[in-house]
Scaffold this motif. Structure first.
Motif, PDB file in Angstrom:
ATOM      1  N   UNK A 119       0.833  -1.201   0.000  1.00  0.00           N
ATOM      2  CA  UNK A 119       0.000   0.000   0.000  1.00  0.00           C
ATOM      3  C   UNK A 119       0.870   1.256   0.000  1.00  0.00           C
ATOM      4  N   UNK A 120       1.951   1.235   0.760  1.00  0.00           N
ATOM      5  CA  UNK A 120       2.863   2.386   0.775  1.00  0.00           C
ATOM      6  C   UNK A 120       3.479   2.605  -0.605  1.00  0.00           C
ATOM      7  N   UNK A 121       3.928   1.528  -1.241  1.00  0.00           N
ATOM      8  CA  UNK A 121       4.535   1.660  -2.570  1.00  0.00           C
ATOM      9  C   UNK A 121       3.506   2.146  -3.589  1.00  0.00           C
ATOM     10  N   UNK A 122       2.253   1.729  -3.431  1.00  0.00           N
ATOM     11  CA  UNK A 122       1.197   2.167  -4.343  1.00  0.00           C
ATOM     12  C   UNK A 122       0.884   3.648  -4.159  1.00  0.00           C
ATOM     13  N   UNK A 123       0.829   4.084  -2.923  1.00  0.00           N
ATOM     14  CA  UNK A 123       0.476   5.482  -2.649  1.00  0.00           C
ATOM     15  C   UNK A 123       1.648   6.440  -2.884  1.00  0.00           C
ATOM     16  N   UNK A 132      -2.941  -3.536 -11.552  1.00  0.00           N
ATOM     17  CA  UNK A 132      -2.893  -4.811 -10.847  1.00  0.00           C
ATOM     18  C   UNK A 132      -1.431  -5.072 -10.488  1.00  0.00           C
ATOM     19  N   UNK A 133      -1.151  -4.998  -9.202  1.00  0.00           N
ATOM     20  CA  UNK A 133       0.231  -4.962  -8.726  1.00  0.00           C
ATOM     21  C   UNK A 133       0.475  -6.123  -7.767  1.00  0.00           C
ATOM     22  N   UNK A 134       1.599  -6.799  -7.944  1.00  0.00           N
ATOM     23  CA  UNK A 134       2.054  -7.806  -6.994  1.00  0.00           C
ATOM     24  C   UNK A 134       3.331  -7.287  -6.347  1.00  0.00           C
ATOM     25  N   UNK A 145       1.943  -9.501  -1.553  1.00  0.00           N
ATOM     26  CA  UNK A 145       0.701  -8.736  -1.494  1.00  0.00           C
ATOM     27  C   UNK A 145       0.190  -8.540  -2.909  1.00  0.00           C
ATOM     28  N   UNK A 146      -1.107  -8.349  -3.032  1.00  0.00           N
ATOM     29  CA  UNK A 146      -1.758  -8.173  -4.327  1.00  0.00           C
ATOM     30  C   UNK A 146      -2.711  -6.991  -4.261  1.00  0.00           C
ATOM     31  N   UNK A 147      -2.562  -6.085  -5.212  1.00  0.00           N
ATOM     32  CA  UNK A 147      -3.479  -4.964  -5.374  1.00  0.00           C
ATOM     33  C   UNK A 147      -4.213  -5.132  -6.693  1.00  0.00           C
ATOM     34  N   UNK A 148      -5.539  -5.115  -6.650  1.00  0.00           N
ATOM     35  CA  UNK A 148      -6.362  -5.231  -7.845  1.00  0.00           C
ATOM     36  C   UNK A 148      -7.118  -3.928  -8.023  1.00  0.00           C
ATOM     37  N   UNK A 149      -6.825  -3.226  -9.111  1.00  0.00           N
ATOM     38  CA  UNK A 149      -7.435  -1.917  -9.370  1.00  0.00           C
ATOM     39  C   UNK A 149      -7.335  -1.008  -8.144  1.00  0.00           C
ATOM     40  N   UNK A 150      -6.163  -1.016  -7.519  1.00  0.00           N
ATOM     41  CA  UNK A 150      -5.911  -0.119  -6.402  1.00  0.00           C
ATOM     42  C   UNK A 150      -6.490  -0.547  -5.074  1.00  0.00           C
ATOM     43  N   UNK A 261      -0.380  -9.444 -13.596  1.00  0.00           N
ATOM     44  CA  UNK A 261      -0.198  -8.070 -13.144  1.00  0.00           C
ATOM     45  C   UNK A 261       0.466  -7.211 -14.218  1.00  0.00           C
ATOM     46  N   UNK A 262       0.263  -5.917 -14.133  1.00  0.00           N
ATOM     47  CA  UNK A 262       1.015  -5.022 -15.014  1.00  0.00           C
ATOM     48  C   UNK A 262       2.306  -4.546 -14.355  1.00  0.00           C
ATOM     49  N   UNK A 263       2.431  -4.787 -13.023  1.00  0.00           N
ATOM     50  CA  UNK A 263       3.605  -4.313 -12.306  1.00  0.00           C
ATOM     51  C   UNK A 263       3.926  -5.254 -11.154  1.00  0.00           C
ATOM     52  N   UNK A 264       5.204  -5.567 -10.993  1.00  0.00           N
ATOM     53  CA  UNK A 264       5.695  -6.335  -9.853  1.00  0.00           C
ATOM     54  C   UNK A 264       6.736  -5.485  -9.138  1.00  0.00           C
ATOM     55  N   UNK A 265       6.618  -5.393  -7.817  1.00  0.00           N
ATOM     56  CA  UNK A 265       7.599  -4.666  -7.007  1.00  0.00           C
ATOM     57  C   UNK A 265       8.347  -5.683  -6.150  1.00  0.00           C
TER      58      UNK A 265
END
Length: 332
Positions: A119-123, A132-134, A145-150, A261-265
């Motif tokens: 969540x920190x990396x997303x914000x 869609x981020x892993x 962790x998994x973020x789907x459409x934020x 996903x479109x992005x992996x961190x």
């Protein structure tokens, strides 16, 4: 900070509750860390809760704090109030949020540490702008962790996604989870050291820095030490790092086959050694993903916020709970 500013944009505290130390940081609405205190992690539940209370109370006189978020390496229930199980902490089915809320007279929420970091990396960091981020946090093991459409995806019971325990080698290396061949047993700081030890055992005449180190004290080898030796050109360490890169790429191919996903961190302690493995991992991922050559690939980035990500994310999630509850004006 004026009372009016504190009311409009309250400060929150994010706490990284680790097995060795607890770190509590005051974080503002832009994700900036303003103040931090640290203490050793006690070994009993009561002592740990005492230490968490002390950390927040040390920060309270210096900042107008509205809420507290805890980033915990363990299973958190769906409403983020209870620690179901944490392998390195003395909590089991413990209503931690309720206990600390009562002690501090502040809203307290819990979050899995990988979710908080994502969540920190997303914000504020490397995942900004992702859909869609892993996040894969690689340290002693693998957190994910998994973020789907934020939105953070936690699953039906609050424990998803446990990517580190996908079985990649049937009957492979034993894992503390009770299974064998889990991804984290081949792609983690611990795995990096294990791979180096295996390579040393099969080399008929190893004459490397790592070989001398292991011969003196076999238990002293760590993933960090292997990475440092690889940086210095140690051949065994470089082979271990190449094996790590291969397993990272293969694992990310599995993850992409499932989640697309479109992005992996890549986060966690191992991410600091990314120049030693990330290019090779990207190449392996591009070869191994289903439909290779006929589909877009996820971008793969390393953490932007580093070790502070869990604290920043927990603080930001606590701020969201504070706003939703209408308690924005309630600061200490």
């Amino acid at each position: 900070m004026t009372d009016r500013m504190a009311t409009a944009r309250p400060l929150t505290v994010g706490i990284d509750v680790g097995g060795t130390n607890i770190r509590a940081s005051v974080v503002d609405a832009e994700g900036e860390v303003l103040d931090t205190v640290q203490a050793p992690t006690p070994h009993s539940a009561r002592a740990l809760e005492d230490a968490l209370e002390r950390a927040v109370r040390e920060l309270l006189p210096r900042h107008p704090i509205g809420a507290v978020g805890l980033a915990v390496a363990g299973f958190i229930n769906a409403d983020r109030s209870t620690v179901r199980f944490a392998p390195h902490l003395p909590w089991q089915d413990t209503p931690v949020a309720e206990r600390l809320t009562r002690r501090l007279d502040l809203p307290v929420i819990l979050e899995h540490d990988a979710n908080a970091a994502a969540w920190a990396e997303y914000r504020f960091g490397a995942a900004a702008g992702g859909h869609n981020v892993v996040l894969v946090a690689i340290g002693t093991g693998i957190g994910a962790a998994l973020l789907i459409d934020g939105r953070l995806y936690r699953g039906s019971h609050g424990v998803a996604p446990e990517l580190g325990h996908l079985q990649v080698v049937p009957q492979g290396r034993a894992c503390p989870c009770g299974k064998r061949g889990c991804w984290e047993r081949y792609c983690s700081g611990t795995a990096l050291a294990d791979t180096a030890i295996e390579l040393l055992a099969t080399d008929p005449a190893p004459s490397t820095v790592l070989a001398r180190e292991v011969s003196r004290d076999p238990g002293s080898l760590t993933g960090r030490r292997v990475a440092g030796a690889a940086q210095d050109g140690d051949p065994i360490a470089m082979r271990a790092m190449a094996d790590f890169a291969r397993w990272l790429g293969l694992g990310l191919a599995f993850v992409s086959d499932i989640f697309d996903p479109d992005l992996v961190v890549i986060a966690g302690g191992v991410s600091s050694s990314a120049p030693l493995f990330l290019d090779e991992a990207r190449e392996e991922y591009a070869r191994a993903v289903t439909g290779a050559g006929h589909r877009p690939l996820a971008r793969i980035r390393t953490t932007q916020l580093g070790e502070a990500a869990g604290m920043i994310g927990a603080a930001e999630l606590a701020r969201a709970v504070l706003a939703d509850s209408g308690d924005v004006a309630r600061t200490h």
